[in-house]
Design a protein around this motif. Structure first.
Motif, PDB file in Angstrom:
ATOM      1  N   MET A 143     -23.034  -5.578 -18.677  1.00  0.00           N
ATOM      2  CA  MET A 143     -24.188  -5.655 -17.795  1.00  0.00           C
ATOM      3  C   MET A 143     -25.316  -4.741 -18.281  1.00  0.00           C
ATOM      4  SD  MET A 143     -23.606  -5.780 -13.804  1.00  0.00           S
ATOM      5  CE  MET A 143     -24.799  -6.300 -12.682  1.00  0.00           C
ATOM      6  N   LYS A 144     -25.013  -3.891 -19.227  1.00  0.00           N
ATOM      7  CA  LYS A 144     -26.040  -2.990 -19.725  1.00  0.00           C
ATOM      8  C   LYS A 144     -27.095  -3.780 -20.507  1.00  0.00           C
ATOM      9  CE  LYS A 144     -23.333   1.154 -19.628  1.00  0.00           C
ATOM     10  NZ  LYS A 144     -21.983   0.860 -19.301  1.00  0.00           N
ATOM     11  N   ASN A 145     -28.219  -3.157 -20.732  1.00  0.00           N
ATOM     12  CA  ASN A 145     -29.376  -3.729 -21.417  1.00  0.00           C
ATOM     13  C   ASN A 145     -30.163  -4.715 -20.566  1.00  0.00           C
ATOM     14  OD1 ASN A 145     -29.123  -2.179 -23.751  1.00  0.00           O
ATOM     15  ND2 ASN A 145     -27.735  -3.647 -24.668  1.00  0.00           N
ATOM     16  N   GLU A 146     -29.812  -4.879 -19.308  1.00  0.00           N
ATOM     17  CA  GLU A 146     -30.660  -5.647 -18.417  1.00  0.00           C
ATOM     18  C   GLU A 146     -31.674  -4.680 -17.813  1.00  0.00           C
ATOM     19  OE1 GLU A 146     -29.185  -6.303 -14.062  1.00  0.00           O
ATOM     20  OE2 GLU A 146     -27.480  -6.653 -15.371  1.00  0.00           O
TER      21      GLU A 146
ATOM     22  N   GLU B 146     -25.716   1.369 -24.062  1.00  0.00           N
ATOM     23  CA  GLU B 146     -24.291   1.547 -23.782  1.00  0.00           C
ATOM     24  C   GLU B 146     -23.931   2.995 -23.473  1.00  0.00           C
ATOM     25  OE1 GLU B 146     -21.907  -0.794 -23.447  1.00  0.00           O
ATOM     26  OE2 GLU B 146     -23.471  -2.294 -23.674  1.00  0.00           O
ATOM     27  N   ASP B 147     -24.676   3.940 -24.003  1.00  0.00           N
ATOM     28  CA  ASP B 147     -24.370   5.363 -23.793  1.00  0.00           C
ATOM     29  C   ASP B 147     -25.153   5.956 -22.622  1.00  0.00           C
ATOM     30  OD1 ASP B 147     -26.885   5.333 -24.910  1.00  0.00           O
ATOM     31  OD2 ASP B 147     -26.454   6.833 -26.444  1.00  0.00           O
ATOM     32  N   HIS B 148     -25.678   5.120 -21.745  1.00  0.00           N
ATOM     33  CA  HIS B 148     -26.444   5.502 -20.552  1.00  0.00           C
ATOM     34  C   HIS B 148     -27.855   6.009 -20.874  1.00  0.00           C
ATOM     35  CE1 HIS B 148     -22.644   5.124 -18.447  1.00  0.00           C
ATOM     36  NE2 HIS B 148     -22.117   6.029 -19.248  1.00  0.00           N
ATOM     37  N   THR B 149     -28.254   5.934 -22.130  1.00  0.00           N
ATOM     38  CA  THR B 149     -29.568   6.415 -22.544  1.00  0.00           C
ATOM     39  C   THR B 149     -30.632   5.361 -22.266  1.00  0.00           C
ATOM     40  OG1 THR B 149     -28.595   7.759 -24.284  1.00  0.00           O
ATOM     41  CG2 THR B 149     -30.926   7.267 -24.500  1.00  0.00           C
TER      42      THR B 149
ATOM     43  N   ASN C  72     -23.583  -1.130 -12.298  1.00  0.00           N
ATOM     44  CA  ASN C  72     -22.582  -0.894 -13.335  1.00  0.00           C
ATOM     45  C   ASN C  72     -21.378  -0.103 -12.831  1.00  0.00           C
ATOM     46  OD1 ASN C  72     -23.708  -1.998 -15.999  1.00  0.00           O
ATOM     47  ND2 ASN C  72     -25.454  -0.982 -15.066  1.00  0.00           N
ATOM     48  N   GLY C  73     -21.290   0.070 -11.510  1.00  0.00           N
ATOM     49  CA  GLY C  73     -20.143   0.750 -10.935  1.00  0.00           C
ATOM     50  C   GLY C  73     -20.032   2.216 -11.321  1.00  0.00           C
TER      51      GLY C  73
END
Length: 117
Positions: free
Chosen positions: A1-4, A27-30, A105-106
């Motif tokens: 779901m990241k990168n949205e 992906e690393d929350h950055t 992202n929970g």
């Protein structure tokens, strides 16, 4: 779901202004990108732009610790006393974007004393 795109909106009830901050997160929350749309004047637009510059490369989970100083120390010219509230509007929109990211992202997050995210 990241990168949205994750979005935070702040629209105070007592003034005709609005800030929408949109972030993308890796992906690393950055934070990969941060953009803002504003309504309500040039200074709010400037506050949001300065804030977005500072958000890129930071961990989105850390936004809840952020305060208005991120804008106060980086904006030129300085905000006048009657303009300080505009930094709050921009910062709250960014915190809401981070909350959107965490929820989708929970990821547990602690908004601290701020119950408005």
């Amino acid at each position: 779901m990241k990168n949205e795109a994750y979005v935070g909106v702040m629209k105070p009830l007592d003034v005709d202004a609005k800030a929408v901050v949109t972030i993308t997160v890796g992906e690393d929350h950055t934070v990969l990108t941060a953009e803002a749309e504003t309504e309500g004047g040039t200074r709010l637009e400037e506050c949001a732009a300065v804030l977005c510059e500072q958000l890129v490369g930071k961990d989105a989970r850390d936004f809840f610790q952020m305060n208005n100083n991120v804008i106060y120390y980086n904006i030129e010219p300085d905000l006048t006393l009657s303009e300080l509230w505009q930094a709050s509007v921009a910062v709250m929109a960014a915190k809401r974007a981070a909350a959107d990211y965490c929820r989708k992202n929970g990821i547990p997050y602690d908004a601290g004393s701020c119950q408005c995210v």
